[in-house]
Enzyme design. Structure first.
Site, PDB file in Angstrom:
ATOM      1  N   ASP A   1      -1.901  -1.879   9.642  1.00  0.00           N
ATOM      2  CA  ASP A   1      -2.150  -1.938   8.522  1.00  0.00           C
ATOM      3  C   ASP A   1      -2.682  -3.102   7.954  1.00  0.00           C
ATOM      4  OD1 ASP A   1      -1.068   0.641   8.410  1.00  0.00           O
ATOM      5  OD2 ASP A   1       0.832  -0.206   7.719  1.00  0.00           O
TER       6      ASP A   1
ATOM      7  N   LYS B   1       0.837  -1.131  -0.053  1.00  0.00           N
ATOM      8  CA  LYS B   1       0.080   0.133   0.080  1.00  0.00           C
ATOM      9  C   LYS B   1       0.788   1.302  -0.169  1.00  0.00           C
ATOM     10  CE  LYS B   1       0.980   1.227   4.433  1.00  0.00           C
ATOM     11  NZ  LYS B   1       1.730   2.514   4.794  1.00  0.00           N
TER      12      LYS B   1
HETATM   13  O1  C5P Z   1       0.646  -1.490  14.485  1.00  0.00           O
HETATM   14  P1  C5P Z   1       2.036  -1.497  13.775  1.00  0.00           P
HETATM   15  O2  C5P Z   1       2.697  -2.872  14.180  1.00  0.00           O
HETATM   16  O3  C5P Z   1       2.074  -1.547  12.369  1.00  0.00           O
HETATM   17  O4  C5P Z   1       2.757  -0.469  14.508  1.00  0.00           O
HETATM   18  C1  C5P Z   1       4.224  -0.351  14.799  1.00  0.00           C
HETATM   19  C2  C5P Z   1       4.290   0.928  15.313  1.00  0.00           C
HETATM   20  O5  C5P Z   1       4.342   2.288  14.955  1.00  0.00           O
HETATM   21  C3  C5P Z   1       3.892   1.033  16.858  1.00  0.00           C
HETATM   22  O6  C5P Z   1       4.433   0.247  17.970  1.00  0.00           O
HETATM   23  C4  C5P Z   1       3.994   2.574  17.078  1.00  0.00           C
HETATM   24  O7  C5P Z   1       5.282   3.031  17.784  1.00  0.00           O
HETATM   25  C5  C5P Z   1       3.783   3.106  15.565  1.00  0.00           C
HETATM   26  N1  C5P Z   1       2.480   3.566  15.224  1.00  0.00           N
HETATM   27  C6  C5P Z   1       1.981   4.598  15.824  1.00  0.00           C
HETATM   28  N2  C5P Z   1       0.700   5.093  15.391  1.00  0.00           N
HETATM   29  C7  C5P Z   1      -0.187   4.335  14.349  1.00  0.00           C
HETATM   30  C8  C5P Z   1       0.549   3.319  13.760  1.00  0.00           C
HETATM   31  C9  C5P Z   1       1.793   2.709  14.243  1.00  0.00           C
HETATM   32  O8  C5P Z   1       2.235   5.264  16.685  1.00  0.00           O
HETATM   33  N3  C5P Z   1      -1.338   4.612  14.274  1.00  0.00           N
END
Ligand code: C5P
Length: 306
Positions: free
Chosen positions: A137, A10
């Site tokens: 995501d 994406k």
């Molecule tokens: O959800 P995901 O594992 O992809 O997110 C990785 C990191 O990115 C999270 O631990 C956080 O530090 C950051 N993040 C965030 N806000 C979001 C998505 C991700 O701060 N909306």
């Protein structure tokens, strides 16, 4: 039996980042856009969960418990009460730690593939619920298309009247990834330094109108990413990559998600070939890829009984 699915990368056409939440995530409002660039994931029955990778891109993906694909096997097993009996093989074409949600795509692919392999029959809504627990995501990768994501990105709503003609993208990827948490932290630091009041995140009206009109140049002008300055702070060379794309005639240029991939919008298919050639010779990135969007979410390619 084995099941093979594809799962899309994406880009974020718009990414508005709000305040840091108590749970460590940021409230966001984004427009996700799935690309034809995809990984292919095959799952087979096996006595132990395992993952193997066929790397078609630079980068390293853990093959142990840190692999999000294995987390997806286990999460579906826990939800359904099925044993986590699956081996996962991933043909990796989506660059790693690139801001293209390649890991999320793999997790989404595993959920659909194992649901089929184990005949556990969970509906899409329930797979999306498991997906949200695996990463911000992952739910989008299940669905694909062009969608508005809110919350931390897991709450999805379709963009009505999204363009019917495909958009043509050129992606400039780097072999050295950027850590998503580090990029979000850099954004918080920059906001602290400037004493910036952080607004509630919102999708720009300009982008929604541009998508409704389906006009490439209007869409290009409306691309926004709050994480871009933070990615540029951590990787200043990206400024040169973005400029090289614009110099080569891209109608729009943006860092994809938390980077370091840069996404360039081309006027049409022919233009995207020229743009890809020029970017390759500019020496500003490790890999240049072409893709169209919007693409489907996870799709079952084949179910083979042995
Ligand atoms: O959800 P995901 O594992 O992809 O997110 C990785 C990191 O990115 C999270 O631990 C956080 O530090 C950051 N993040 C965030 N806000 C979001 C998505 C991700 O701060 N909306």
């Amino acid at each position: 039996m084995s099941v093979t699915v594809t799962a899309p990368a994406k880009v974020n056409l718009g990414l508005s980042v709000g305040p840091l939440r108590p749970d460590g995530y940021h409230e966001i409002a984004t427009v996700f856009h799935a690309l034809s660039l995809h990984d292919t994931i095959t799952v087979d029955h096996a006595s132990e969960p395992s993952v193997t990778m066929d790397m078609r891109v630079l980068g390293v993906v853990p093959q142990d418990a840190d692999n999000i694909a294995l987390s997806a096997v286990n999460a579906l097993a826990v939800r359904t009460g099925h044993q986590p009996h699956a081996s996962v093989h991933i043909v990796k074409r989506i660059p790693v730690a690139a801001g293209l949600a390649g890991g999320s795509a793999d997790a989404a692919g595993v959920l659909v593939a194992c649901n089929e392999l184990w005949q556990t029959g969970l509906p899409l809504a329930e797979l999306a619920d498991i997906a949200a627990g695996l990463g911000s995501d992952v739910a989008f990768a299940l669905q694909g298309g062009t969608m508005v994501g809110t919350g931390r990105g897991e709450r999805l709503a379709p963009v009505l009247a999204a363009p019917s003609a495909p958009l043509h993208w050129v992606i400039a990827a780097s072999g050295a990834g950027l850590s998503t948490p580090a990029v979000y932290r850099a954004l918080d630091e920059m906001r602290d330094e400037t004493g910036q009041h952080v607004e509630e995140p919102a999708v720009s009206m300009e982008l929604m109108l541009a998508l409704r009109a389906g006009d490439v140049r209007q869409i290009a002008a409306a691309l926004t990413n709050d994480l871009q300055p933070a990615a540029l702070r951590l990787r200043p060379a990206l400024a040169r990559t973005l400029q090289a794309g614009l110099d080569a005639g891209a109608v729009g240029a943006i860092v994809s998600g938390s980077g370091p991939s840069c996404a360039f919008l081309a006027a049409d298919a022919e233009h995207s070939v020229d743009l890809a050639v020029e970017l390759s010779s500019a020496g500003v990135c490790d890999t240049v890829l072409r893709a169209t969007g919007p693409a489907h979410g996870v799709q079952v390619q084949s179910v083979q009984s042995l």
